[in-house]
Enzyme design. Structure first.
Site, short mmCIF file in Angstrom:
data_model
loop_
_atom_site.label_atom_id
_atom_site.label_comp_id
_atom_site.label_asym_id
_atom_site.label_seq_id
_atom_site.Cartn_x
_atom_site.Cartn_y
_atom_site.Cartn_z
N GLN A 1 91.34 -27.37 -89.46
CA GLN A 1 92.06 -26.35 -88.68
C GLN A 1 92.91 -25.31 -88.91
O GLN A 1 93.95 -24.66 -88.40
CB GLN A 1 93.77 -27.31 -88.68
CG GLN A 1 93.22 -29.02 -89.07
CD GLN A 1 94.57 -29.65 -89.08
OE1 GLN A 1 95.07 -29.83 -90.43
NE2 GLN A 1 95.34 -30.19 -88.43
N ILE B 1 93.14 -20.78 -89.09
CA ILE B 1 92.63 -19.87 -87.79
C ILE B 1 92.52 -18.51 -88.96
O ILE B 1 91.77 -17.28 -88.10
CB ILE B 1 93.92 -19.96 -86.94
CG1 ILE B 1 94.95 -19.21 -87.14
CG2 ILE B 1 93.57 -20.84 -86.15
CD1 ILE B 1 94.96 -18.02 -87.88
N ASP B 2 92.71 -18.81 -90.34
CA ASP B 2 92.74 -17.45 -90.97
C ASP B 2 91.46 -17.01 -91.42
O ASP B 2 91.56 -15.43 -92.31
CB ASP B 2 93.38 -17.79 -92.46
CG ASP B 2 92.75 -18.89 -93.12
OD1 ASP B 2 91.60 -19.28 -93.04
OD2 ASP B 2 94.21 -19.71 -93.12
N HIS C 1 91.51 -24.81 -84.07
CA HIS C 1 92.71 -24.49 -83.83
C HIS C 1 92.46 -22.62 -83.33
O HIS C 1 93.06 -21.90 -83.10
CB HIS C 1 93.97 -24.46 -84.56
CG HIS C 1 94.15 -26.01 -84.19
ND1 HIS C 1 95.54 -26.13 -86.19
CD2 HIS C 1 93.90 -27.07 -84.19
CE1 HIS C 1 95.48 -27.36 -85.56
NE2 HIS C 1 94.80 -27.90 -84.58
N GLY D 1 94.13 -30.71 -97.97
CA GLY D 1 94.88 -29.94 -97.30
C GLY D 1 94.95 -29.93 -96.03
O GLY D 1 95.97 -29.08 -95.46
N SER D 2 95.13 -31.00 -95.48
CA SER D 2 95.49 -30.98 -93.99
C SER D 2 96.62 -33.10 -94.39
O SER D 2 95.98 -33.67 -94.82
CB SER D 2 94.41 -31.79 -92.86
OG SER D 2 95.04 -32.10 -91.84
N ALA E 1 93.58 -27.75 -104.77
CA ALA E 1 92.34 -27.36 -104.89
C ALA E 1 91.26 -27.48 -104.99
O ALA E 1 90.14 -27.62 -104.77
CB ALA E 1 92.26 -27.87 -102.56
#
Ligand SMILES: [Zn+2]
Length: 255
Positions: free
Chosen positions: A101, A103-104, A119, A193-194, A237
């Protein structure tokens, strides 16, 4: 029930086709705040305004005043241990597809190839009117050279947008299809992490479980799928995934 990195390693080792799904929590250890958590970016800004298609269309100057410094911020952070461990799981052939998800671009910078970015991504800019594409570097140069900070299409003059999907913008069809096809083949899905609250990723665990597959979740916060997962981990994580990679590399030697 509480599980360990060893449990996760065993689940992944036994999988025929494991996939990983990541959200904002995988990047917080790089210093990128999760915008849905307390103190996140969206407490200072109204996302429906600054990150919306409506603002992009009606007030591109305000849109770009918010986004231009954000691009620099995202470019200044580094992938963390979680990104590197996921890239290693792919290189080892343990993980087949990576869906994110985020965008980085931190997965790509950690060496992960072909992440499915549901995304969108900061990799490029594009013109919504004529579909002309520019690189991220070109997009930033055009914004910086413009008096009003708005990058414009060199073909048709319309304001350019980054490849990040905005509120009110349709999801990228090819990426969504690829994510669902990956989940349809998977017998294990590892979520990192979601919080699994936003479509389209919120529907992916159900697809895997519905076909008899297993779900592993590694997040700080609760998710709607916590009572249906086989493995539930709450630690950081980066540390958990690094340990998982170690167990897989050592094979049965630690048993
Ligand atoms: Zn254009």
């Amino acid at each position: 029930m509480s599980h360990t990195a060893r449990d996760l390693a065993e689940l992944l080792a036994g999988a025929e086709h494991a996939i990983v799904l990541t959200g904002a929590g995988v990047s917080t250890e790089s210093g990128i705040p999760d915008f849905r958590s307390a103190g996140g970016l969206w407490e200072e800004y109204d996302p429906m305004e600054v990150a919306s298609m409506a603002t992009f269309m009606s007030n591109p100057e305000r849109f770009w005043r918010f986004h231009r410094p954000r691009i620099d911020m995202l470019g200044s952070v580094e992938p963390n241990a979680a990104h590197h461990a996921i890239a290693e799981l792919q290189r080892m052939g343990v993980v087949h597809e990576l869906i994110t998800q985020n965008i980085d671009r931190l997965h790509a910078r950690a060496g992960s190839e072909g992440a499915i970015e549901v995304h969108g991504s900061l990799s490029h800019g594009r013109c919504l009117r004529c579909e002309h594409r520019v690189t991220l570097e070109e997009l930033c140069a055009l914004a910086d050279a413009a008096d009003d900070g708005v990058p414009r299409c060199e073909k048709c003059g319309f304001q350019l947008k980054s490849g990040v999907i905005m509120f009110g913008e349709p999801m990228p069809e090819a990426e969504i299809n690829a994510a669902y096809l990956a989940a349809d083949r998977a017998d294990v899905v590892l979520v990192v992490g979601s919080s699994l609250q936003v479509a389209p990723v919120s529907g992916l665990p159900g697809l895997v479980i519905g076909r008899g597959g297993q779900l592993a979740i590694l997040t700080e916060s609760e998710t709607p799928w916590d009572d249906r997962c086989s493995i539930r981990l709450h630690g950081r994580a980066g540390a958990v995934l690094t340990e998982t990679v170690s167990f897989l590399q050592d094979g049965s030697s630690r048993d």
